[in-house]
Design an enzyme around this catalytic site. Structure first.
Site, PDB file in Angstrom:
ATOM      1  N   LYS A  56      57.740  19.748  -1.718  1.00  0.00           N
ATOM      2  CA  LYS A  56      57.362  20.146  -3.069  1.00  0.00           C
ATOM      3  C   LYS A  56      56.169  21.110  -3.033  1.00  0.00           C
ATOM      4  O   LYS A  56      55.529  21.297  -2.003  1.00  0.00           O
ATOM      5  CB  LYS A  56      57.038  18.905  -3.917  1.00  0.00           C
ATOM      6  CG  LYS A  56      58.219  17.923  -4.071  1.00  0.00           C
ATOM      7  CD  LYS A  56      59.398  18.536  -4.785  1.00  0.00           C
ATOM      8  CE  LYS A  56      60.327  17.552  -5.485  1.00  0.00           C
ATOM      9  NZ  LYS A  56      61.169  16.690  -4.660  1.00  0.00           N
TER      10      LYS A  56
HETATM   11  C1  LIG Z   1      61.916  15.261  -5.093  1.00  0.00           C
HETATM   12  C2  LIG Z   1      62.488  14.654  -6.319  1.00  0.00           C
HETATM   13  C3  LIG Z   1      62.462  13.261  -6.542  1.00  0.00           C
HETATM   14  C4  LIG Z   1      62.080  12.270  -5.475  1.00  0.00           C
HETATM   15  O1  LIG Z   1      60.815  12.354  -4.998  1.00  0.00           O
HETATM   16  P1  LIG Z   1      60.448  11.727  -3.571  1.00  0.00           P
HETATM   17  O2  LIG Z   1      58.976  11.934  -3.496  1.00  0.00           O
HETATM   18  O3  LIG Z   1      61.193  12.524  -2.544  1.00  0.00           O
HETATM   19  O4  LIG Z   1      60.834  10.307  -3.578  1.00  0.00           O
HETATM   20  C5  LIG Z   1      62.906  12.787  -7.765  1.00  0.00           C
HETATM   21  N1  LIG Z   1      63.382  13.602  -8.717  1.00  0.00           N
HETATM   22  C6  LIG Z   1      63.447  14.940  -8.534  1.00  0.00           C
HETATM   23  C7  LIG Z   1      63.984  15.788  -9.637  1.00  0.00           C
HETATM   24  C8  LIG Z   1      63.031  15.505  -7.314  1.00  0.00           C
HETATM   25  O5  LIG Z   1      63.151  16.819  -7.127  1.00  0.00           O
END
Ligand SMILES: *Cc1c(COP(=O)(O)O)cnc(C)c1O
Length: 363
Positions: free
Chosen positions: A181
């Site tokens: 991210k």
């Molecule tokens: C990345 C993501 C998640 C999950 O997050 P993690 O930190 O990988 O558990 C949930 N929802 C969306 C839309 C995402 O892009």
């Protein structure tokens, strides 16, 4: 090879500085000083009040659902990463899929309203690609129905709407701080609550249900805490966040300039800022999308049908009827996300765009 994504790596010395603080204090977890520092700095940076750091973005979603005791089903979008829905199903809350708006690719409020039934306890819209949902329409639904609204804001780090943080809408919003991210802690996430009581309840829940102040057990809980070592990475990345945003936005604008005559983009909210977390392009057809995907792959360029498949089509994964969501199903086959990360070069963006444009000419 040009990958789809690369995690941002801060200067080692900067990371070491925070890491050493944790090692020196011999506090490695349990709401230590680095997690608290990260919490306060994020609250200030994002312009929010009650931010609770947790172990990951999926934990953030599940914690939000638990804080509000959701049951039955939650109306949500099929056009998102699987975690939005699987986190519901994991807690025996059925994802109740409603279709997206074909211009914004976000959950359509009218479709969401139609999907609500007697077993619905919440709405879980997603700000897909960081593009804000129609928050005013969802606020209206929240007021008239009394349902909880929890935004999966995993993509919306730093996004503002009319100068206000997008994270202040609804009952709660969740963030993911995963390595892929925009802002990350290797693994991590946060829930932003709209009121203090909910925040306090959630803070107990991630500590096995034990209240930190009194040591009393107030109910069942889980271990959802962020560690000091993860907070150290977060603090080092946060030191560079302005740089990260400037760089990503520049690459985003370059893609846009090069591709605007050839491809469509999701319609961005007029009053919203941009964080350049993804660069999605929309093709005229599934065939065009597939041809371009293969042409990019042949040149060693990774791209992804993000988000595909449309989650309502996953037979057997989710309980409840498999309803059709025609826009989500169509766009799941017509959208590619292109490589976008801090260390991507302008020359690489031009190579990706050039390859893409050539692939669009019919063979
Ligand atoms: C990345 C993501 C998640 C999950 O997050 P993690 O930190 O990988 O558990 C949930 N929802 C969306 C839309 C995402 O892009």
């Amino acid at each position: 090879m040009i990958p789809l994504n690369k995690p941002y790596l801060p200067e080692q010395a900067q990371y070491q500085k925070y890491l050493q603080t944790a090692l020196d204090s011999q506090r490695l977890t349990n709401n230590g000083p680095l997690v608290q520092e990260l919490k306060h700095r994020l609250e200030q940076y994002l312009g929010v009040k009650y931010l609770l750091p947790v172990a990951n973005g999926t934990m953030a979603l599940q914690l939000a659902y638990k804080t509000f005791d959701l049951t039955g089903n939650a109306v949500t979008t099929p056009y998102t990463f699987i975690a939005t829905s699987s986190s519901l199903q994991w807690l025996n809350i059925s994802p109740n899929f409603a279709d997206i708006n074909p211009d914004t690719l976000n959950l359509c409020p009218d479709q969401a309203l139609t999907a609500i039934n007697n077993n619905t306890s919440a709405l879980v819209p997603v700000h897909v690609y960081g593009n804000p949902c129609d928050v005013n329409a969802f606020e209206e639904i929240r007021k008239t129905t009394g349902l909880k609204v929890i935004y999966d804001a995993s993509h919306a780090f730093g996004i503002t709407l009319g100068g206000q943080s997008i994270l202040n809408y609804g009952d709660a919003s969740t963030l993911s701080f995963h390595a892929t991210k925009l802002f990350h802690c290797v693994e991590g996430g946060a829930v932003i609550f709209n009121n203090e009581a909910d925040y306090r309840r959630a803070a107990r829940m991630i500590n096995f249900g034990i209240a930190e102040s009194s040591g009393e057990i107030a109910g069942p809980g889980i271990n959802g805490k962020m560690s000091e070592l993860h907070a150290a990475m977060g603090l080092a990345v946060l030191d560079d966040i302005d740089n990260i945003l400037t760089r990503r936005n520049r690459l985003f604008e370059l893609y846009k300039t090069l591709l605007t005559d050839y491809l469509d983009f999701p319609l961005w909210h007029r009053e919203a800022s941009q964080n350049a977390i993804y660069f999605p392009v929309i093709f005229n057809s599934a065939e065009d999308c597939n041809r371009s995907f293969l042409a990019l792959e042949k040149q060693g360029i990774a791209s992804r049908r993000y988000f595909s498949p449309s989650l309502n089509t996953l037979d057997g994964t989710f309980s409840g009827p498999g309803i059709s969501c025609r826009h989500s199903e169509a766009y799941a086959q017509r959208v590619l996300c292109l490589p976008l990360y801090f260390s991507l070069t302008e020359a690489e963006v031009k190579k990706v765009a050039g390859t893409l444009i050539r692939s669009l000419a019919k063979p």
